[in-house]
Write a protein that holds these residues in place. Structure first.
Motif, PDB file in Angstrom:
ATOM      1  N   SER A  58       0.812  -1.217   0.000  1.00  0.00           N
ATOM      2  CA  SER A  58       0.000   0.000   0.000  1.00  0.00           C
ATOM      3  C   SER A  58       0.844   1.264   0.000  1.00  0.00           C
ATOM      4  CB  SER A  58      -0.931   0.009   1.217  1.00  0.00           C
ATOM      5  OG  SER A  58      -0.189   0.009   2.424  1.00  0.00           O
ATOM      6  N   TYR A  59       2.105   1.174   0.413  1.00  0.00           N
ATOM      7  CA  TYR A  59       2.993   2.336   0.450  1.00  0.00           C
ATOM      8  C   TYR A  59       3.728   2.563  -0.868  1.00  0.00           C
ATOM      9  CZ  TYR A  59       2.666   3.017   5.557  1.00  0.00           C
ATOM     10  OH  TYR A  59       2.244   3.276   6.830  1.00  0.00           O
ATOM     11  N   ASP A  60       3.575   1.661  -1.822  1.00  0.00           N
ATOM     12  CA  ASP A  60       4.398   1.678  -3.026  1.00  0.00           C
ATOM     13  C   ASP A  60       3.536   1.982  -4.243  1.00  0.00           C
ATOM     14  OD1 ASP A  60       6.350   1.320  -4.931  1.00  0.00           O
ATOM     15  OD2 ASP A  60       6.874  -0.724  -4.325  1.00  0.00           O
ATOM     16  N   GLU A  61       3.940   2.977  -5.020  1.00  0.00           N
ATOM     17  CA  GLU A  61       3.206   3.287  -6.247  1.00  0.00           C
ATOM     18  C   GLU A  61       3.392   2.220  -7.311  1.00  0.00           C
ATOM     19  OE1 GLU A  61       4.283   7.154  -7.559  1.00  0.00           O
ATOM     20  OE2 GLU A  61       3.454   8.176  -5.789  1.00  0.00           O
ATOM     21  N   ASP A  62       4.418   1.391  -7.164  1.00  0.00           N
ATOM     22  CA  ASP A  62       4.657   0.296  -8.111  1.00  0.00           C
ATOM     23  C   ASP A  62       3.671  -0.831  -7.822  1.00  0.00           C
ATOM     24  OD1 ASP A  62       5.582  -1.733  -9.733  1.00  0.00           O
ATOM     25  OD2 ASP A  62       7.438  -2.075  -8.617  1.00  0.00           O
ATOM     26  N   ARG A  63       2.643  -0.921  -8.629  1.00  0.00           N
ATOM     27  CA  ARG A  63       1.641  -1.987  -8.472  1.00  0.00           C
ATOM     28  C   ARG A  63       1.931  -3.064  -9.525  1.00  0.00           C
ATOM     29  NH1 ARG A  63      -2.160   0.339  -4.750  1.00  0.00           N
ATOM     30  NH2 ARG A  63      -0.808   1.787  -3.636  1.00  0.00           N
ATOM     31  N   ARG A  64       3.069  -3.686  -9.367  1.00  0.00           N
ATOM     32  CA  ARG A  64       3.567  -4.567 -10.425  1.00  0.00           C
ATOM     33  C   ARG A  64       2.692  -5.792 -10.642  1.00  0.00           C
ATOM     34  NH1 ARG A  64       9.223  -6.312  -7.652  1.00  0.00           N
ATOM     35  NH2 ARG A  64       9.192  -4.054  -7.314  1.00  0.00           N
ATOM     36  N   TRP A  65       2.022  -6.254  -9.583  1.00  0.00           N
ATOM     37  CA  TRP A  65       1.248  -7.484  -9.684  1.00  0.00           C
ATOM     38  C   TRP A  65      -0.257  -7.229  -9.809  1.00  0.00           C
ATOM     39  CZ3 TRP A  65       4.786 -10.815 -10.722  1.00  0.00           C
ATOM     40  CH2 TRP A  65       6.013 -10.801 -10.059  1.00  0.00           C
ATOM     41  N   GLY A  66      -0.690  -6.037  -9.487  1.00  0.00           N
ATOM     42  CA  GLY A  66      -2.126  -5.803  -9.412  1.00  0.00           C
ATOM     43  C   GLY A  66      -2.784  -6.561  -8.280  1.00  0.00           C
ATOM     44  N   GLY A  67      -2.009  -6.860  -7.243  1.00  0.00           N
ATOM     45  CA  GLY A  67      -2.487  -7.655  -6.110  1.00  0.00           C
ATOM     46  C   GLY A  67      -1.408  -8.620  -5.674  1.00  0.00           C
ATOM     47  N   LEU A  68      -1.756  -9.898  -5.577  1.00  0.00           N
ATOM     48  CA  LEU A  68      -0.760 -10.929  -5.302  1.00  0.00           C
ATOM     49  C   LEU A  68      -0.033 -11.309  -6.576  1.00  0.00           C
ATOM     50  CD1 LEU A  68      -2.654 -13.475  -2.979  1.00  0.00           C
ATOM     51  CD2 LEU A  68      -0.988 -11.729  -2.288  1.00  0.00           C
ATOM     52  N   SER A  69       1.219 -11.732  -6.427  1.00  0.00           N
ATOM     53  CA  SER A  69       1.953 -12.327  -7.541  1.00  0.00           C
ATOM     54  C   SER A  69       1.509 -13.787  -7.711  1.00  0.00           C
ATOM     55  CB  SER A  69       3.451 -12.288  -7.263  1.00  0.00           C
ATOM     56  OG  SER A  69       3.791 -13.232  -6.252  1.00  0.00           O
ATOM     57  N   PRO A  70       1.861 -14.422  -8.822  1.00  0.00           N
ATOM     58  CA  PRO A  70       1.574 -15.855  -8.939  1.00  0.00           C
ATOM     59  C   PRO A  70       2.166 -16.653  -7.773  1.00  0.00           C
ATOM     60  CG  PRO A  70       2.146 -14.969 -11.082  1.00  0.00           C
ATOM     61  CD  PRO A  70       2.398 -13.865 -10.086  1.00  0.00           C
ATOM     62  N   PHE A  71       3.394 -16.314  -7.364  1.00  0.00           N
ATOM     63  CA  PHE A  71       3.990 -16.990  -6.205  1.00  0.00           C
ATOM     64  C   PHE A  71       3.218 -16.652  -4.939  1.00  0.00           C
ATOM     65  CE2 PHE A  71       7.242 -17.065  -2.738  1.00  0.00           C
ATOM     66  CZ  PHE A  71       7.468 -18.437  -2.733  1.00  0.00           C
ATOM     67  N   GLY A  72       2.649 -15.443  -4.861  1.00  0.00           N
ATOM     68  CA  GLY A  72       1.874 -15.057  -3.691  1.00  0.00           C
ATOM     69  C   GLY A  72       0.681 -15.968  -3.467  1.00  0.00           C
ATOM     70  N   TYR A  73       0.024 -16.374  -4.539  1.00  0.00           N
ATOM     71  CA  TYR A  73      -1.087 -17.328  -4.388  1.00  0.00           C
ATOM     72  C   TYR A  73      -0.588 -18.649  -3.819  1.00  0.00           C
ATOM     73  CZ  TYR A  73      -4.338 -14.334  -6.965  1.00  0.00           C
ATOM     74  OH  TYR A  73      -5.151 -13.300  -7.358  1.00  0.00           O
ATOM     75  N   GLU A  74       0.587 -19.076  -4.263  1.00  0.00           N
ATOM     76  CA  GLU A  74       1.170 -20.304  -3.717  1.00  0.00           C
ATOM     77  C   GLU A  74       1.481 -20.144  -2.234  1.00  0.00           C
ATOM     78  OE1 GLU A  74       4.375 -22.103  -5.935  1.00  0.00           O
ATOM     79  OE2 GLU A  74       3.775 -21.043  -7.764  1.00  0.00           O
ATOM     80  N   VAL A  75       1.962 -18.960  -1.868  1.00  0.00           N
ATOM     81  CA  VAL A  75       2.278 -18.701  -0.466  1.00  0.00           C
ATOM     82  C   VAL A  75       1.017 -18.785   0.391  1.00  0.00           C
ATOM     83  CG1 VAL A  75       3.063 -16.930   1.160  1.00  0.00           C
ATOM     84  CG2 VAL A  75       4.339 -17.345  -0.945  1.00  0.00           C
ATOM     85  N   VAL A  76      -0.078 -18.203  -0.072  1.00  0.00           N
ATOM     86  CA  VAL A  76      -1.334 -18.271   0.685  1.00  0.00           C
ATOM     87  C   VAL A  76      -1.742 -19.722   0.903  1.00  0.00           C
ATOM     88  CG1 VAL A  76      -3.813 -17.770   0.585  1.00  0.00           C
ATOM     89  CG2 VAL A  76      -2.149 -15.990  -0.004  1.00  0.00           C
ATOM     90  N   ASP A  77      -1.697 -20.521  -0.155  1.00  0.00           N
ATOM     91  CA  ASP A  77      -2.049 -21.939  -0.016  1.00  0.00           C
ATOM     92  C   ASP A  77      -1.125 -22.650   0.957  1.00  0.00           C
ATOM     93  OD1 ASP A  77      -4.144 -21.713  -1.805  1.00  0.00           O
ATOM     94  OD2 ASP A  77      -2.993 -22.440  -3.533  1.00  0.00           O
ATOM     95  N   ALA A  78       0.165 -22.379   0.824  1.00  0.00           N
ATOM     96  CA  ALA A  78       1.136 -23.069   1.681  1.00  0.00           C
ATOM     97  C   ALA A  78       0.993 -22.647   3.143  1.00  0.00           C
ATOM     98  CB  ALA A  78       2.552 -22.797   1.179  1.00  0.00           C
ATOM     99  N   MET A  79       0.689 -21.378   3.389  1.00  0.00           N
ATOM    100  CA  MET A  79       0.483 -20.928   4.759  1.00  0.00           C
ATOM    101  C   MET A  79      -0.756 -21.580   5.365  1.00  0.00           C
ATOM    102  SD  MET A  79       1.651 -16.903   4.513  1.00  0.00           S
ATOM    103  CE  MET A  79       1.413 -16.550   6.270  1.00  0.00           C
ATOM    104  N   ASN A  80      -1.806 -21.719   4.557  1.00  0.00           N
ATOM    105  CA  ASN A  80      -2.971 -22.484   5.015  1.00  0.00           C
ATOM    106  C   ASN A  80      -2.592 -23.917   5.342  1.00  0.00           C
ATOM    107  OD1 ASN A  80      -5.524 -20.992   2.812  1.00  0.00           O
ATOM    108  ND2 ASN A  80      -4.654 -20.265   4.715  1.00  0.00           N
ATOM    109  N   ASP A  81      -1.780 -24.515   4.481  1.00  0.00           N
ATOM    110  CA  ASP A  81      -1.397 -25.913   4.662  1.00  0.00           C
ATOM    111  C   ASP A  81      -0.608 -26.137   5.953  1.00  0.00           C
ATOM    112  OD1 ASP A  81      -2.588 -26.548   2.262  1.00  0.00           O
ATOM    113  OD2 ASP A  81      -0.709 -26.607   1.115  1.00  0.00           O
ATOM    114  N   ILE A  82       0.270 -25.213   6.253  1.00  0.00           N
ATOM    115  CA  ILE A  82       1.165 -25.415   7.394  1.00  0.00           C
ATOM    116  C   ILE A  82       0.568 -24.891   8.694  1.00  0.00           C
ATOM    117  CG2 ILE A  82       2.504 -23.256   7.320  1.00  0.00           C
ATOM    118  CD1 ILE A  82       5.028 -25.014   7.590  1.00  0.00           C
ATOM    119  N   GLY A  83      -0.497 -24.094   8.600  1.00  0.00           N
ATOM    120  CA  GLY A  83      -1.123 -23.570   9.801  1.00  0.00           C
ATOM    121  C   GLY A  83      -0.507 -22.273  10.279  1.00  0.00           C
ATOM    122  N   MET A  84      -0.126 -21.393   9.346  1.00  0.00           N
ATOM    123  CA  MET A  84       0.453 -20.093   9.671  1.00  0.00           C
ATOM    124  C   MET A  84      -0.522 -18.997   9.264  1.00  0.00           C
ATOM    125  SD  MET A  84       4.074 -18.381   8.451  1.00  0.00           S
ATOM    126  CE  MET A  84       5.097 -19.735   9.037  1.00  0.00           C
TER     127      MET A  84
END
Length: 397
Positions: free
Chosen positions: A174-200
């Motif tokens: 939110s502090y960065d004018e560079d909105r390179r991903w328009g949200g999460l990156s493709p890896f970011g979606y993987e991170v969300v899934d993995a954090m759910n998987d591991i319980g973080m």
């Protein structure tokens, strides 16, 4: 250093003495579990040599003040600056800060212990110790490898703020004018899934609105905003949460944890630096060159003296809590003070970790009953932590 990120406005804290809290507030602060979603003490140790046990060189949090205020479980922020995304060394920096917390536990086992589960928090509360769950601020230490998520989980990290002040390989900021991903990156979606998987827990503080929407659409577990207040009171400040996102986090089952920084609480404090910056630019134009460091420091000091910083107060924090409860429900609001992270900009009457009874008195005066106060102080955060643990599934790493 992180705590100067928002605090340049607040060099002179007021010397007002808060009224003594009521006996009832003090008793509730001792009997109820208080969870703080974000305390930057690890950085104070790393950069200033602060001693959390004695208070030497400590900023807003230490053992004596936490005990006085009844604070049981401050999430210790494993803060990794955005610069490490480009320079490298993010994982190493996070490991150093975790090591510092392990050292605090080893040196003061009668006072502190790292908490790995909500059950640890409850047990340590009964033992009279300060629980130190760990939250990592900025996902850069993952360095593009989900094996590092397991590494940090094993070291005690129980939430990750996906980005900080700049976009990284996981999410926009939110502090960065560079909105390179328009949200999460493709890896970011993987991170969300993995954090759910591991319980973080997934922390959406610092993210763009689009990134938070992406997280909420992807996660199968509740999320937290570990130290975010409400944009309703600071129009245009995306770092705070919109009413719509507060509602959605409530619908997700998550918790919005209110930040104490004055710039997060009132529009006046949030925009304090704007006229100063304009005046400095005007003077530099007259000089025909930028100010050097010495001139800039003198200009800022003179400005602060002529224009006292508009500190927020207890009532402002309560306003944010009230509105968050109205939008998301009493089960979805908590506290994320950002102690040690917002410099001298903390509200009048809530200047350090000893002040939770004052907040409790404010909640009582606003009509909250003991059950509601218990939820806001910590029960909501612990409930989300437990639900995130229950949502995980076995996975081979």
């Amino acid at each position: 250093m992180k705590r100067i990120f928002l605090a340049a406005a607040a060099a002179f804290a007021p010397s007002l003495v808060a009224a003594a809290p009521s006996d009832r507030a003090v008793e509730l602060s001792k009997s109820l579990i208080i969870v703080d979603g974000h305390v930057d003490a690890p950085t104070s140790i790393a950069e200033d040599g602060a001693d959390m046990a004695t208070g030497n060189k400590a900023v807003d949090f230490d053992y004596p003040r936490a005990r006085a205020g009844g604070l049981d479980a401050p999430f210790m922020s494993i803060y990794v600056a955005a610069k490490y995304e480009d320079t490298g060394g993010a994982k190493a920096r996070a490991d150093i800060l975790i090591g510092l917390m392990e050292a605090v536990e080893a040196r003061h086992p009668d006072k502190f212990a790292i908490a790995y589960t909500p059950e640890d928090v409850r047990r340590l509360h009964e033992e009279g110790k300060i629980a130190m769950p760990l939250g990592m601020e900025n996902g850069s230490p993952l360095e593009g490898d989900l094996k590092n998520l397991k590494h940090f989980y094993d070291r005690g990290v129980r939430y990750i703020t996906l980005a900080h002040s700049k976009a990284n390989h996981i999410s926009d900021s939110s502090y960065d004018e560079d909105r390179r991903w328009g949200g999460l990156s493709p890896f970011g979606y993987e991170v969300v899934d993995a954090m759910n998987d591991i319980g973080m827990m997934i922390d959406v503080s610092h993210l763009t609105d689009e990134s938070i929407e992406d997280v909420l659409s992807q996660t199968r577990a509740p999320v937290i905003a570990s130290h975010s207040s409400l944009r309703h009171y600071t129009p245009g400040f995306e770092r705070n949460l919109s009413d719509n996102l507060v509602r959605k986090i409530g619908e997700n089952g998550g918790v919005v944890m209110i930040n104490y920084g004055s710039a997060f609480l009132t529009e006046e404090a949030n925009r304090y630096n704007d006229p100063r910056n304009a005046a400095r630019e005007e003077q530099e134009a007259e000089m025909g060159r930028p100010m050097n460091d010495e001139e800039s420091a003198a200009f800022n000091a003179a400005w602060r003296e002529a224009h006292p910083y508009p500190f927020a107060g207890l009532e402002d924090v309560l306003d944010h809590i009230d509105r968050a409860v109205e939008l998301a429900g009493i089960d979805h609001v908590g506290l994320g003070t950002d102690y040690d992270g917002v410099g001298d900009s903390l509200p009048i009457d809530l200047k350090d970790a000893s002040s939770f009874p004052t907040l409790i008195d404010g909640l009582l005066a606003r009509g909250y009953d003991e059950t509601g106060i218990e939820k806001i102080l910590g029960a909501n955060a612990l409930r989300v932590w437990e639900e995130v643990e229950s949502a995980r599934k076995k996975r081979k790493w």
